[in-house]
Design a protein around this motif. Sequence first.
Motif, mmCIF file in Angstrom:
data_model
loop_
_atom_site.group_PDB
_atom_site.id
_atom_site.type_symbol
_atom_site.label_atom_id
_atom_site.label_comp_id
_atom_site.label_asym_id
_atom_site.label_seq_id
_atom_site.Cartn_x
_atom_site.Cartn_y
_atom_site.Cartn_z
ATOM 1 N N ARG A 458 45.782 -17.099 -7.373
ATOM 2 C CA ARG A 458 46.505 -18.135 -6.639
ATOM 3 C C ARG A 458 48.015 -17.869 -6.613
ATOM 4 N N LEU A 459 48.538 -17.253 -7.656
ATOM 5 C CA LEU A 459 49.943 -16.857 -7.602
ATOM 6 C C LEU A 459 50.170 -15.817 -6.511
ATOM 7 N N ARG A 460 49.221 -14.886 -6.385
ATOM 8 C CA ARG A 460 49.361 -13.825 -5.379
ATOM 9 C C ARG A 460 49.205 -14.358 -3.962
ATOM 10 N N LEU A 461 48.236 -15.202 -3.738
ATOM 11 C CA LEU A 461 48.016 -15.719 -2.385
ATOM 12 C C LEU A 461 49.124 -16.673 -1.957
ATOM 13 N N HIS A 462 49.759 -17.342 -2.903
ATOM 14 C CA HIS A 462 50.910 -18.191 -2.566
ATOM 15 C C HIS A 462 52.193 -17.369 -2.392
ATOM 16 N N GLY A 463 52.108 -16.062 -2.624
ATOM 17 C CA GLY A 463 53.254 -15.199 -2.392
ATOM 18 C C GLY A 463 54.267 -15.157 -3.511
ATOM 19 N N ARG A 473 48.695 -3.656 -12.035
ATOM 20 C CA ARG A 473 49.943 -4.290 -12.448
ATOM 21 C C ARG A 473 50.482 -5.147 -11.308
ATOM 22 N N TYR A 474 51.262 -6.169 -11.705
ATOM 23 C CA TYR A 474 51.841 -7.108 -10.748
ATOM 24 C C TYR A 474 53.347 -7.197 -10.975
ATOM 25 N N ARG A 475 54.050 -7.673 -9.959
ATOM 26 C CA ARG A 475 55.482 -7.926 -10.093
ATOM 27 C C ARG A 475 55.827 -9.199 -9.338
ATOM 28 N N ILE A 476 56.864 -9.870 -9.798
ATOM 29 C CA ILE A 476 57.301 -11.112 -9.194
ATOM 30 C C ILE A 476 58.040 -10.820 -7.884
ATOM 31 N N THR A 477 57.851 -11.682 -6.898
ATOM 32 C CA THR A 477 58.549 -11.540 -5.623
ATOM 33 C C THR A 477 59.822 -12.388 -5.641
ATOM 34 N N THR A 483 61.048 -19.906 -6.756
ATOM 35 C CA THR A 483 60.152 -21.028 -7.022
ATOM 36 C C THR A 483 60.079 -21.343 -8.512
ATOM 37 N N ALA A 484 59.985 -20.314 -9.342
ATOM 38 C CA ALA A 484 59.894 -20.521 -10.785
ATOM 39 C C ALA A 484 61.144 -21.201 -11.324
#
Length: 535
Positions: A458-463, A473-477, A483-484
């Motif tokens: 859900r974090l990924r689909l919300h962008g 691996r993931y990274r913050i946009t 938003t955070a």
Amino acid sequence: MSVARSVAEVLRDRVRLEVEAIDRMYLNVYVPHLQSVGAVVGYLRVHRSQRFASTTAVTPMTEAFVRNIDQFVNTAGVDLIAFQKGQRKDDVTQKYLGRFAQHEGVLYVGKAQEKARVMRTERRRSRFTGGTYPWIVESTAMVNHYYFYCVDEDFGPFFLKFCSYFPYNAKLCINGNEYLKRQLAKCGVAFEALDNGVKSCADPKLMQRVCDELSAGKIDRLLRKWLRRLPHPFPPRDRTAGYRYQLSILQAEFSLTQVLDQPVTGRIFFEEMIRENLDIGRPSQVSLVFDRKVSRRTPGQFRTRVITDGVVPSLHVDYKKTRIKQYHKEGQALRTETTINDTRDFAIGRRIENLDELRKIGFAANRRLLDVQRIGHDCFIGEASFQDMQKPIMVNQHRAAALRFADPRVHALLHVMLLFLLVQGTFTHKVLREHLAPLLGKKPSQLTPGRITYDLRRLRLHGLIERIPKTHRYRITAKGLRTAIFYNSLYNRSLRTGLAIISPCAANSELPIAKSIRAAENAVNKWCQHQKLAA
């Protein structure tokens, strides 16, 4: 002229001059082959051909060095000043600079007793023969240090401090802003000086190019030049054999100076920025600023301090032994400077050859601090984006649950994004699981892998995050970072505080604002009751 309304507007439209420069540098001047007990023993036994290794063999060299300093003072006609305890050496230097008329030369020589790392010889007794023998140990002692305060035609004022005790380690202190002023004057470029900086310049591009060209090689040549002119503790025979001074970085300051168009507006802006960024020293924000991962095992302090000198406040952010200081310089410029006291905080060696890598880290930290402050102060994400977070979303026929404001799990997820993610860093499923669990009051084993996958999805689909192709691996946009910060700032500073005030059982229910809110609430209730009776 109108007053700027946001950090972004000030940094975008109100900066009249901007320059990045190396500020003060405090360098260790040492002979690499004499920094350990074994190396000193080799120097005495092999190079000096001593039968027994004892520092008494270098006593004549120490006495000759002190005599050469006294002779130099008499020949050059400069003053020898014995510094008193607590005396400010800069004040003394400024007096001599005010009446110095030469192009370059020695201002004066200072003398002070200070603690130093030295090699000493102690007597030990053999347990087999009962006889005594000399043994070299590393120790500390209060010994005389000699300060040579000089002016160089290229670097301006600097000082070179020698320890008068073997192995004669020294310290070199230079100022990159003084180097800049000297170079601009030599190029014939008009400029207006600011205390330890430049306020205006006729050629800003040339000024920045001069700052960028201050290299390790130029600093090393400065040292060699003045070692030839000043008394040298080591005789030519030792230098020919390779016992030569080298440079390493003890402390380096990297500054970003932004001259603002309105001094009064700049001060108001700076004070507002301090108020909004008091939490910048937390591990979550420190990792954003320094582009380094911070965990519970990371040594050092992580804190923010506001220090007021007179009426001028300054913001200090600590990371291990490194510090960022931000202040309003002379009411005219915003100065952001990173001071690195230990290069190993960033896995970089101390040799002067590493200056280029250290320069990148220092200047990048200044820029990232401003980016975090800009986002923290102007972190509004828009009504449409906020509403999109409050409801489920469909992306390419994939449904993701809402990220509702004030939901404890959502806030824990966003907090973890700020706590362990870097601006350009990455994280994994395992890292998120390990650090999300404590925020929810659970152990990592109590969070199933499926639940973490659900949160990542859900974090990924919300962008808010993105997956790096061909990896896990993931990274913050950029949207995720804004938003955070927005969610956490709004909840921590407004909602939670406001609820504590209006709560009937709150300890601070007698505050004026609480009384006003309660009075307004009673008035609304009476009006509603009146309307019901009338109906």
